[in-house]
Design a protein around this motif. Sequence first.
Motif, mmCIF file in Angstrom:
data_model
loop_
_atom_site.group_PDB
_atom_site.id
_atom_site.type_symbol
_atom_site.label_atom_id
_atom_site.label_comp_id
_atom_site.label_asym_id
_atom_site.label_seq_id
_atom_site.Cartn_x
_atom_site.Cartn_y
_atom_site.Cartn_z
ATOM 1 N N ALA A 57 -57.441 -42.357 -89.737
ATOM 2 C CA ALA A 57 -56.972 -43.671 -90.200
ATOM 3 C C ALA A 57 -58.160 -44.556 -90.596
ATOM 4 N N ASP A 58 -59.346 -44.186 -90.151
ATOM 5 C CA ASP A 58 -60.555 -44.926 -90.525
ATOM 6 C C ASP A 58 -60.964 -44.490 -91.942
ATOM 7 N N PRO A 59 -60.887 -45.419 -92.917
ATOM 8 C CA PRO A 59 -61.117 -45.035 -94.324
ATOM 9 C C PRO A 59 -62.462 -44.339 -94.554
ATOM 10 N N ALA A 60 -63.498 -44.790 -93.865
ATOM 11 C CA ALA A 60 -64.822 -44.186 -94.078
ATOM 12 C C ALA A 60 -64.824 -42.738 -93.576
ATOM 13 N N HIS A 61 -64.226 -42.522 -92.402
ATOM 14 C CA HIS A 61 -64.167 -41.166 -91.844
ATOM 15 C C HIS A 61 -63.314 -40.270 -92.740
ATOM 16 N N ARG A 62 -62.175 -40.812 -93.172
ATOM 17 C CA ARG A 62 -61.265 -40.034 -94.022
ATOM 18 C C ARG A 62 -61.969 -39.616 -95.329
ATOM 19 N N ALA A 63 -62.710 -40.542 -95.892
ATOM 20 C CA ALA A 63 -63.414 -40.236 -97.147
ATOM 21 C C ALA A 63 -64.451 -39.137 -96.928
ATOM 22 N N ARG A 64 -65.150 -39.193 -95.779
ATOM 23 C CA ARG A 64 -66.151 -38.150 -95.470
ATOM 24 C C ARG A 64 -65.469 -36.791 -95.322
ATOM 25 N N VAL A 65 -64.310 -36.787 -94.665
ATOM 26 C CA VAL A 65 -63.578 -35.525 -94.455
ATOM 27 C C VAL A 65 -63.085 -34.988 -95.800
ATOM 28 N N LEU A 66 -62.479 -35.871 -96.608
ATOM 29 C CA LEU A 66 -61.927 -35.432 -97.900
ATOM 30 C C LEU A 66 -63.014 -34.876 -98.817
ATOM 31 N N ALA A 67 -64.200 -35.452 -98.706
ATOM 32 C CA ALA A 67 -65.302 -34.986 -99.559
ATOM 33 C C ALA A 67 -65.661 -33.529 -99.261
ATOM 34 N N LYS A 68 -65.307 -33.074 -98.062
ATOM 35 C CA LYS A 68 -65.637 -31.688 -97.667
ATOM 36 C C LYS A 68 -64.532 -30.699 -98.017
ATOM 37 N N ILE A 69 -63.374 -31.213 -98.506
ATOM 38 C CA ILE A 69 -62.214 -30.334 -98.719
ATOM 39 C C ILE A 69 -61.960 -30.177 -100.214
ATOM 40 N N PRO A 70 -62.220 -28.990 -100.768
ATOM 41 C CA PRO A 70 -61.992 -28.796 -102.205
ATOM 42 C C PRO A 70 -60.568 -29.125 -102.634
ATOM 43 N N SER A 71 -59.560 -28.906 -101.779
ATOM 44 C CA SER A 71 -58.173 -29.242 -102.153
ATOM 45 C C SER A 71 -57.941 -30.745 -102.201
ATOM 46 N N ARG A 72 -58.913 -31.517 -101.703
ATOM 47 C CA ARG A 72 -58.870 -32.992 -101.743
ATOM 48 C C ARG A 72 -57.647 -33.587 -101.039
ATOM 49 N N ARG A 73 -57.199 -32.913 -99.983
ATOM 50 C CA ARG A 73 -56.184 -33.525 -99.122
ATOM 51 C C ARG A 73 -56.358 -32.987 -97.712
ATOM 52 N N VAL A 74 -55.956 -33.816 -96.758
ATOM 53 C CA VAL A 74 -55.916 -33.372 -95.368
ATOM 54 C C VAL A 74 -54.664 -32.528 -95.204
ATOM 55 N N GLY A 75 -54.744 -31.467 -94.388
ATOM 56 C CA GLY A 75 -53.593 -30.588 -94.212
ATOM 57 C C GLY A 75 -52.526 -31.201 -93.321
ATOM 58 N N GLU A 76 -51.308 -30.735 -93.499
ATOM 59 C CA GLU A 76 -50.188 -31.084 -92.610
ATOM 60 C C GLU A 76 -49.978 -29.889 -91.675
ATOM 61 N N PRO A 77 -49.393 -30.123 -90.487
ATOM 62 C CA PRO A 77 -49.132 -28.992 -89.575
ATOM 63 C C PRO A 77 -48.396 -27.844 -90.266
ATOM 64 N N GLU A 78 -47.506 -28.172 -91.198
ATOM 65 C CA GLU A 78 -46.725 -27.140 -91.897
ATOM 66 C C GLU A 78 -47.616 -26.224 -92.734
ATOM 67 N N ASP A 79 -48.793 -26.709 -93.116
ATOM 68 C CA ASP A 79 -49.704 -25.876 -93.907
ATOM 69 C C ASP A 79 -50.186 -24.649 -93.127
ATOM 70 N N VAL A 80 -50.119 -24.717 -91.794
ATOM 71 C CA VAL A 80 -50.648 -23.625 -90.962
ATOM 72 C C VAL A 80 -49.580 -22.542 -90.732
ATOM 73 N N VAL A 81 -48.324 -22.892 -91.014
ATOM 74 C CA VAL A 81 -47.209 -22.023 -90.600
ATOM 75 C C VAL A 81 -47.188 -20.684 -91.348
ATOM 76 N N GLY A 82 -47.475 -20.696 -92.644
ATOM 77 C CA GLY A 82 -47.382 -19.465 -93.442
ATOM 78 C C GLY A 82 -48.265 -18.360 -92.893
ATOM 79 N N ALA A 83 -49.494 -18.716 -92.520
ATOM 80 C CA ALA A 83 -50.421 -17.714 -91.974
ATOM 81 C C ALA A 83 -49.876 -17.134 -90.676
ATOM 82 N N VAL A 84 -49.279 -17.999 -89.848
ATOM 83 C CA VAL A 84 -48.752 -17.529 -88.557
ATOM 84 C C VAL A 84 -47.526 -16.637 -88.777
#
Length: 251
Positions: free
Chosen positions: A199-226
């Motif tokens: 929720a901290d915009p600065a932290h979120r921006a730092r995290v997003l910068a590291k993710i080529p998909s440019r979004r934070v994952g949702e719990p449902e994103d993990v389900v397919g692999a499982v």
Amino acid sequence: MFDLRGRAAIVTGASRGIGRAIALGLARAGASVIVNYAANRTAAAEVVGEIVAEGGRAIELQADVGDLSQHERLIAAARDGFGRIDVLVNNAGMTRREPFLAATDDAWERTMNVNLKGVYFLSQAVARHMVERRSGKIINISSVHDVRPMADNSIYNITKAGLVMLTQSLALELAEKGIQVNCVSPGAILTDETRDRLADPAHRARVLAKIPSRRVGEPEDVVGAVLLLSSAASDYINGATLYVDGGMLLQ
Ligand code: NAP
């Protein structure tokens, strides 16, 4: 796509976050599910209610996976409730962010017990049932931090790195008994564990910068692999770690 009808699964830490999404996903594929939780009974009961409302079978079960004496409760619930255990998802995990120079023995003890020792011995207890039927799937939820350290979180990083070797070691020993053991390692996923920091915009921006998909994952994103690793589609996949991270580890 992945058919788990007639199968029974235990999902640890299934009352919230990633474990909740996994429990719902397994149930929608046809599995009966033990919805384990540590303290939050209301949330676990809601997950069970949701599964039952959709026509599935589920039981909520309190047990601290970091306390080996509570593991038998989990096994008994699956055995008595469903008559079998086909899938174990070791999802429950914890972190106590502490810089190395301030880290405490208590944090080490507790984090190791929940994230690593509990996984090892719960897997052992469940595998003893699986070997009787020469069939079973164990899936460990690790983290990108099993290969990429997070600052001020060394104990967590160490437990997750250990989980990868735990996965490989058990996979090697259990392969000839018809059991596959694999790991799913998420990147940044929006859950109660990460919500405040993201929720901290600065932290979120730092995290997003590291993710080529440019979004934070949702719990449902993990389900397919499982689902893949729980089903017969993965019978020849063993000891693998599947990163579900929007490409975070690519850079
Ligand atoms: P979360 O939202 O904090 O939920 C934790 C779940 O685990 C809850 O259901 C909680 O039960 C349960 N739990 C905690 N300690 C337990 C214990 N000792 N015994 C049994 N259940 C316990 O966590 P999450 O973010 O979904 O994380 C789930 C897993 O994914 C963890 O292993 C975590 O390390 C991993 N992971 C998460 C992320 C992420 O970005 N969120 C990224 C990589 C890996 P109660 O509701 O009863 O408290």
